[in-house]
Write a protein that holds these residues in place. Structure first.
Motif, PDB file in Angstrom:
ATOM      1  N   GLU A   1      -5.679  -1.023  10.141  1.00 50.67           N
ATOM      2  CA  GLU A   1      -6.471  -2.053   9.371  1.00 50.67           C
ATOM      3  C   GLU A   1      -5.857  -3.388   8.577  1.00 50.67           C
ATOM      4  O   GLU A   1      -6.346  -4.404   8.871  1.00 50.67           O
ATOM      5  CB  GLU A   1      -6.818  -1.295   7.729  1.00 50.67           C
ATOM      6  N   TRP A   2      -4.685  -3.267   8.474  1.00 52.80           N
ATOM      7  CA  TRP A   2      -3.845  -4.635   8.126  1.00 52.80           C
ATOM      8  C   TRP A   2      -3.866  -5.581   9.228  1.00 52.80           C
ATOM      9  O   TRP A   2      -3.952  -6.532   9.278  1.00 52.80           O
ATOM     10  CB  TRP A   2      -2.459  -4.302   7.645  1.00 52.80           C
TER      11      TRP A   2
ATOM     12  N   ALA B   1       0.788  -1.075  -0.148  1.00 55.16           N
ATOM     13  CA  ALA B   1       0.122   0.151  -0.151  1.00 55.16           C
ATOM     14  C   ALA B   1       0.794   1.237  -0.033  1.00 55.16           C
ATOM     15  O   ALA B   1       1.976   1.195   0.526  1.00 55.16           O
ATOM     16  CB  ALA B   1      -0.799  -0.046   1.266  1.00 55.16           C
TER      17      ALA B   1
ATOM     18  N   LYS C   1      -3.643   2.638   7.804  1.00 54.80           N
ATOM     19  CA  LYS C   1      -3.521   1.326   7.024  1.00 54.80           C
ATOM     20  C   LYS C   1      -3.202   0.259   8.013  1.00 54.80           C
ATOM     21  O   LYS C   1      -3.284  -0.854   7.721  1.00 54.80           O
ATOM     22  CB  LYS C   1      -2.590   1.594   5.841  1.00 54.80           C
TER      23      LYS C   1
ATOM     24  N   HIS D   1       1.401   4.876   1.477  1.00 54.61           N
ATOM     25  CA  HIS D   1       1.332   5.778   2.562  1.00 54.61           C
ATOM     26  C   HIS D   1       1.332   7.467   2.165  1.00 54.61           C
ATOM     27  O   HIS D   1       1.028   7.926   3.103  1.00 54.61           O
ATOM     28  CB  HIS D   1       2.071   5.459   3.846  1.00 54.61           C
TER      29      HIS D   1
END
Length: 407
Positions: free
Chosen positions: A95-96, A80, A92, A82
């Motif tokens: 979430e991960w 991803a 993120k 950033h």
């Protein structure tokens, strides 16, 4: 022997030899090992990290396991962007870790991003392996038990480049520094080295991050009469600074010293503009047969030679998987225990991880070649000196990390 074969032999010898957990039933959260590459895919640091870091992580997984598994569990890779923003990176990471079951986040170029994700990882009891960020606080006052600072830091950069230039007799310095944590840390650490070696800082200008117009800052540096105009910035900021310093003719009377430069920057500038500059790196693709073998495989996929950050991602992912293999689990404490107790030698980096989470390894003082000295594409550096790991790393006696007890 190809690097892939060398790597397999090293991993087997180092991590499998006396490991009773290897053949036992493993304990893995979510029944899969997930690695997240969180990097700058589209902005100022995308060339030195970015897509190349994702490729490096994929190469490490492929080199570790032909079938993409470890302890019988599938290895998955996520990536991803950033955008060099701490809030985006932290969200993120949450979430991960929470939704996607990611076990470890790697790369994390830029200090603000690294520190934000390290904090989330500490809260979630997950692992971070920092390759792109540089600031010394990562393994000092901001250290965490679940983080390793892999490739380089501002202490190493200062004890390489700054010390070498001061010893050439260039004593008076002026800084152009990126106005965020990394720029402040690099300026501070370089200033300590300059002062310790009889030099003096005449002034400093802090510029926005990122930035495109450095004219006002360069004119102040020119007016200072300093021997050295030091750049405490990175990536496109460094490239723009060097180009504009040349346009102003500053490099004719003063020495422009980028304190953090990558081979991708030299490639963008060209040897004519970058020749004679000193820099400090933890990896150079043309150092020996093993680094060349890795680089030749990497450039086939990325069309560019690997930077030290990208090589660091490869090394950190390989070491993480080997630690999971030896621990027989993805449990954070078990994996970190293995990482901090195992000597690492993967053909690109060789060293050990200290109590503060710093991966201690040799660094290299490099000089950019003249165009006439370069004999092939990407043949950019003369290796001027090897900086031993102990010299390139802040002594633990000076550490401000809460994990260090021998103060």
């Amino acid at each position: 022997m190809k690097l892939k074969q060398i790597t397999a032999c090293l991993v087997a010898a180092t991590f499998f030899g006396s490991n009773p957990a290897f053949a036992q039933t493993s304990k893995v959260s979510g029944d899969v090992i997930k690695i997240g590459v969180l990097t700058d895919l589209s902005s100022i640091y995308s060339d030195l990290a970015g897509p190349g870091a994702v490729i490096a992580a994929k190469m490490a997984i492929a080199d570790f396991s032909k079938d993409g598994t470890v302890i019988g569990k599938k290895i998955e890779l996520l990536s991803a962007d950033h955008q060099n923003k701490a809030d985006i990176a932290a969200n993120k990471a949450r979430e991960w870790y929470d939704k996607d079951g990611v076990d470890v986040i790697v790369e994390l170029v830029s200090t603000n991003v690294a520190l934000a994700v390290m904090e989330v990882a500490e809260q979630k009891n997950k692992i971070t392996l920092v390759s792109g960020a540089a600031s010394l606080p990562i393994t000092n006052e901001k250290c965490t038990a679940n983080n390793v600072h892999w490739t380089y830091d501002t202490y190493a950069l200062s004890n390489g480049t700054a010390k070498a230039v001061v010893k050439q007799g260039k004593k008076n310095w002026y800084f152009l520094s990126a106005d965020y944590a990394f720029g402040a840390a690099l300026e501070r650490d370089a200033t300590n080295v300059i002062n310790a070696n009889g030099g003096k800082v005449l002034g400093t200008s802090k510029h926005p991050f990122p930035n495109s117009d450095f004219s006002s800052y360069l004119l102040k540096a020119q007016a200072s009469g300093a021997d050295v105009v030091a750049l405490a910035n990175a990536g496109q900021d460094t490239i723009n600074s060097v180009k504009q310093a040349s346009e102003f003719g500053i490099n004719k009377k003063q020495t422009v010293v980028p304190l953090l430069m990558f081979i991708s920057d030299v490639h963008s500038l060209g040897l004519s503009a970058a020749q004679g500059m000193f820099l400090t790196e933890g990896f150079y693709w043309d150092k020996d047969d093993k680094t060349r073998a890795f680089a030749k495989r990497f450039i086939l996929q990325h069309k560019r030679m690997p930077t030290s950050v990208q090589a660091g991602v490869y090394s950190s992912v390989l070491a993480y998987l080997a630690a999971v293999q030896k621990a027989g689990t993805d449990d954070t404490q078990a994996v970190m225990k293995v990482l901090k107790s195992t000597n690492i030698d993967d053909g690109l980096f060789k060293g050990k991880i200290r109590a503060d989470g710093k991966f201690e390894h040799d660094m290299y003082l490099l000089e950019v070649k003249k165009p006439s000295e370069s004999t092939s594409p990407w043949d950019y550096y003369n290796v001027k000196a090897v900086i031993p790991a102990a010299e390139a790393t802040q002594p633990l006696s000076l550490s401000r990390c809460k994990l260090v007890t021998n103060k």
